[in-house]
Scaffold this motif. Sequence first.
Motif, mmCIF file in Angstrom:
data_model
loop_
_atom_site.group_PDB
_atom_site.id
_atom_site.type_symbol
_atom_site.label_atom_id
_atom_site.label_comp_id
_atom_site.label_asym_id
_atom_site.label_seq_id
_atom_site.Cartn_x
_atom_site.Cartn_y
_atom_site.Cartn_z
ATOM 1 N N PHE A 36 1.210 -1.006 0.239
ATOM 2 C CA PHE A 36 -0.250 0.083 -0.314
ATOM 3 C C PHE A 36 0.678 1.121 -0.090
ATOM 4 O O PHE A 36 0.835 2.240 -0.880
ATOM 5 C CB PHE A 36 -0.667 0.276 1.228
ATOM 6 C CG PHE A 36 -1.706 1.001 1.856
ATOM 7 C CD1 PHE A 36 -3.211 1.097 0.441
ATOM 8 C CD2 PHE A 36 -1.619 2.542 1.921
ATOM 9 C CE1 PHE A 36 -4.179 2.347 1.102
ATOM 10 C CE2 PHE A 36 -2.216 3.407 2.558
ATOM 11 C CZ PHE A 36 -4.003 3.370 1.959
ATOM 12 N N TYR A 37 2.167 1.127 0.611
ATOM 13 C CA TYR A 37 2.072 2.500 0.942
ATOM 14 C C TYR A 37 3.536 3.073 -0.458
ATOM 15 O O TYR A 37 4.362 3.973 -0.458
ATOM 16 C CB TYR A 37 3.221 2.825 2.651
ATOM 17 C CG TYR A 37 1.809 2.924 3.929
ATOM 18 C CD1 TYR A 37 1.425 3.940 3.877
ATOM 19 C CD2 TYR A 37 1.655 2.146 4.141
ATOM 20 C CE1 TYR A 37 0.778 4.029 4.528
ATOM 21 C CE2 TYR A 37 0.110 2.572 5.354
ATOM 22 C CZ TYR A 37 -0.165 3.335 5.566
ATOM 23 O OH TYR A 37 -1.064 3.341 5.760
ATOM 24 N N GLY A 38 4.496 1.806 -0.438
ATOM 25 C CA GLY A 38 5.008 1.232 -1.827
ATOM 26 C C GLY A 38 4.347 2.266 -2.876
ATOM 27 O O GLY A 38 4.882 3.401 -3.234
ATOM 28 N N GLU A 39 3.099 1.739 -3.028
ATOM 29 C CA GLU A 39 2.835 2.446 -4.077
ATOM 30 C C GLU A 39 2.412 3.975 -4.314
ATOM 31 O O GLU A 39 2.345 4.803 -4.704
ATOM 32 C CB GLU A 39 1.484 1.375 -4.399
ATOM 33 C CG GLU A 39 0.649 1.781 -5.454
ATOM 34 C CD GLU A 39 1.337 1.759 -7.248
ATOM 35 O OE1 GLU A 39 0.975 2.869 -7.943
ATOM 36 O OE2 GLU A 39 2.024 0.801 -6.851
ATOM 37 N N LEU A 40 1.891 3.799 -2.939
ATOM 38 C CA LEU A 40 0.855 5.412 -2.731
ATOM 39 C C LEU A 40 2.600 6.646 -2.584
ATOM 40 O O LEU A 40 1.973 7.627 -2.804
ATOM 41 C CB LEU A 40 0.286 5.540 -1.322
ATOM 42 C CG LEU A 40 -0.057 6.744 -0.766
ATOM 43 C CD1 LEU A 40 -1.055 7.072 -1.718
ATOM 44 C CD2 LEU A 40 -0.805 7.407 0.677
ATOM 45 N N PHE A 41 3.558 6.386 -1.374
ATOM 46 C CA PHE A 41 4.205 6.876 -1.472
ATOM 47 C C PHE A 41 5.674 6.850 -2.001
ATOM 48 O O PHE A 41 6.733 7.573 -2.027
ATOM 49 C CB PHE A 41 4.386 7.706 -0.183
ATOM 50 C CG PHE A 41 3.490 8.095 0.823
ATOM 51 C CD1 PHE A 41 2.903 8.941 0.464
ATOM 52 C CD2 PHE A 41 3.104 7.355 1.741
ATOM 53 C CE1 PHE A 41 1.325 9.871 0.930
ATOM 54 C CE2 PHE A 41 2.092 7.824 2.775
ATOM 55 C CZ PHE A 41 1.741 8.700 2.358
ATOM 56 N N GLY A 42 5.742 5.968 -2.869
ATOM 57 C CA GLY A 42 6.808 5.418 -3.496
ATOM 58 C C GLY A 42 8.136 5.500 -2.434
ATOM 59 O O GLY A 42 9.160 4.866 -3.039
ATOM 60 N N ASN A 75 5.754 12.575 0.374
ATOM 61 C CA ASN A 75 5.866 11.642 0.435
ATOM 62 C C ASN A 75 6.414 11.304 1.655
ATOM 63 O O ASN A 75 7.068 9.968 2.612
ATOM 64 C CB ASN A 75 6.577 11.081 -0.170
ATOM 65 C CG ASN A 75 5.523 10.965 -1.571
ATOM 66 O OD1 ASN A 75 4.842 11.699 -1.600
ATOM 67 N ND2 ASN A 75 6.250 11.123 -3.090
ATOM 68 N N THR A 76 6.879 12.399 2.885
ATOM 69 C CA THR A 76 7.439 12.548 3.900
ATOM 70 C C THR A 76 6.801 12.797 5.022
ATOM 71 O O THR A 76 5.327 13.848 4.759
ATOM 72 C CB THR A 76 9.110 12.875 4.005
ATOM 73 O OG1 THR A 76 8.599 13.831 3.745
ATOM 74 C CG2 THR A 76 9.958 12.350 3.268
ATOM 75 N N VAL A 79 -4.970 6.469 -2.505
ATOM 76 C CA VAL A 79 -5.634 5.608 -1.622
ATOM 77 C C VAL A 79 -6.911 4.978 -1.722
ATOM 78 O O VAL A 79 -7.132 4.135 -1.525
ATOM 79 C CB VAL A 79 -5.749 6.353 -0.339
ATOM 80 C CG1 VAL A 79 -7.324 6.138 0.914
ATOM 81 C CG2 VAL A 79 -4.420 7.792 0.613
ATOM 82 N N GLN A 80 -7.515 5.589 -2.498
ATOM 83 C CA GLN A 80 -8.901 4.752 -2.741
ATOM 84 C C GLN A 80 -8.613 4.089 -3.453
ATOM 85 O O GLN A 80 -9.373 2.411 -3.572
ATOM 86 C CB GLN A 80 -10.103 5.430 -3.241
ATOM 87 C CG GLN A 80 -10.539 6.713 -2.567
ATOM 88 C CD GLN A 80 -11.453 7.271 -2.522
ATOM 89 O OE1 GLN A 80 -11.104 8.683 -4.033
ATOM 90 N NE2 GLN A 80 -13.077 7.750 -2.262
ATOM 91 N N ARG A 81 -8.061 3.138 -4.475
ATOM 92 C CA ARG A 81 -7.262 2.861 -5.641
ATOM 93 C C ARG A 81 -7.127 1.108 -4.835
ATOM 94 O O ARG A 81 -7.283 -0.046 -5.259
ATOM 95 C CB ARG A 81 -6.617 3.382 -6.885
ATOM 96 C CG ARG A 81 -7.030 2.559 -8.394
ATOM 97 C CD ARG A 81 -5.612 3.164 -8.661
ATOM 98 N NE ARG A 81 -3.990 3.178 -8.921
ATOM 99 C CZ ARG A 81 -3.788 5.123 -8.434
ATOM 100 N NH1 ARG A 81 -4.598 5.347 -8.614
ATOM 101 N NH2 ARG A 81 -3.028 4.338 -8.138
ATOM 102 N N ASP A 126 -5.463 3.754 5.340
ATOM 103 C CA ASP A 126 -5.019 2.615 4.731
ATOM 104 C C ASP A 126 -6.471 1.604 4.098
ATOM 105 O O ASP A 126 -7.291 1.568 4.472
ATOM 106 C CB ASP A 126 -3.520 2.585 4.881
ATOM 107 C CG ASP A 126 -3.802 1.235 6.022
ATOM 108 O OD1 ASP A 126 -4.786 1.231 6.462
ATOM 109 O OD2 ASP A 126 -2.749 1.328 6.760
ATOM 110 N N ASN A 127 -5.533 0.372 3.203
ATOM 111 C CA ASN A 127 -6.570 -0.981 2.955
ATOM 112 C C ASN A 127 -6.539 -1.686 4.610
ATOM 113 O O ASN A 127 -7.247 -3.092 4.139
ATOM 114 C CB ASN A 127 -5.753 -1.656 2.608
ATOM 115 C CG ASN A 127 -4.482 -2.072 2.549
ATOM 116 O OD1 ASN A 127 -3.186 -1.348 3.194
ATOM 117 N ND2 ASN A 127 -3.901 -2.793 1.115
ATOM 118 N N GLN A 128 -5.727 -1.500 5.658
ATOM 119 C CA GLN A 128 -5.859 -2.157 6.804
ATOM 120 C C GLN A 128 -6.769 -1.439 8.236
ATOM 121 O O GLN A 128 -6.842 -1.982 9.132
ATOM 122 C CB GLN A 128 -4.878 -2.928 7.504
ATOM 123 C CG GLN A 128 -4.259 -3.331 6.437
ATOM 124 C CD GLN A 128 -2.183 -3.529 7.198
ATOM 125 O OE1 GLN A 128 -2.596 -4.594 7.805
ATOM 126 N NE2 GLN A 128 -1.664 -4.152 6.171
ATOM 127 N N GLY A 129 -6.894 -0.009 7.964
ATOM 128 C CA GLY A 129 -8.029 0.806 8.688
ATOM 129 C C GLY A 129 -6.988 1.917 9.356
ATOM 130 O O GLY A 129 -7.746 2.846 10.501
#
Length: 224
Positions: A14-20, A120-121, A189-191, A213-216
């Motif tokens: 999740f965070y790798g895709e969102l923030f690189g 992204n920080t 985030v939604q995607r 995030d996708n875990q709440g």
Amino acid sequence: MDAQLADVEAGKRFYGELFGWTFEEALGSSVWALLDDEPVASLAPKVDGRMPTVWTVSFATPDAAALGRRIAEAGGQVVMAPFPVGDLGTAALAADPQGAVFGLWQAGSHPGFGRRHEPNTFVWVELYTRDTAAANTFYGALFHEALFGAGAEPDFGRADVADVFPVEMPPHFVTHFRVADLDDAVGAVQRLGGRVQVPPFETSYGRVAVVTDNQGASFAVLQR
């Protein structure tokens, strides 16, 4: 700051895709989140399924035990007494008099953020509280030099919880990540399976949306 997650691998995706972010092993099953090889956060597995899925910000201190005593004397609570984290440092968990939870970090080999205030920080943490005057007194007494000293760079604010959240929401901290484009970040985030908790709104420090995030785990994205 660190996220306590049920599934660290899912968090990495999740965070790798969102923030690189990229990731490397830290202590135990935890991982460092890196941006251009500099640490920006950590992801850790929940040791107890009953624990909340959350982002927790930690305040730096030269003496976690002494600060814990001052917190208790000021009407707060030490939720988890200081404990060593390998040679990285000493951690503790505390709550203010209204119940908002935050961490303490006494650095060893790990001083904290390698990068912040960049896209992204980490850029800001907002305390949503029921009594802003009491919060001013409590945190001002604990962290006066860090918050208000000469050359201090603002990255901590507070607001009435009812300004943004339902009135029954308990006091809590919301970690903010800086993004280049808020609408793009919210869409990502939604995607990725997250959701919008509070749609974009204007603040004195930028345009913000609160998401999960996708875990709440809740956090905010901020476009300055």
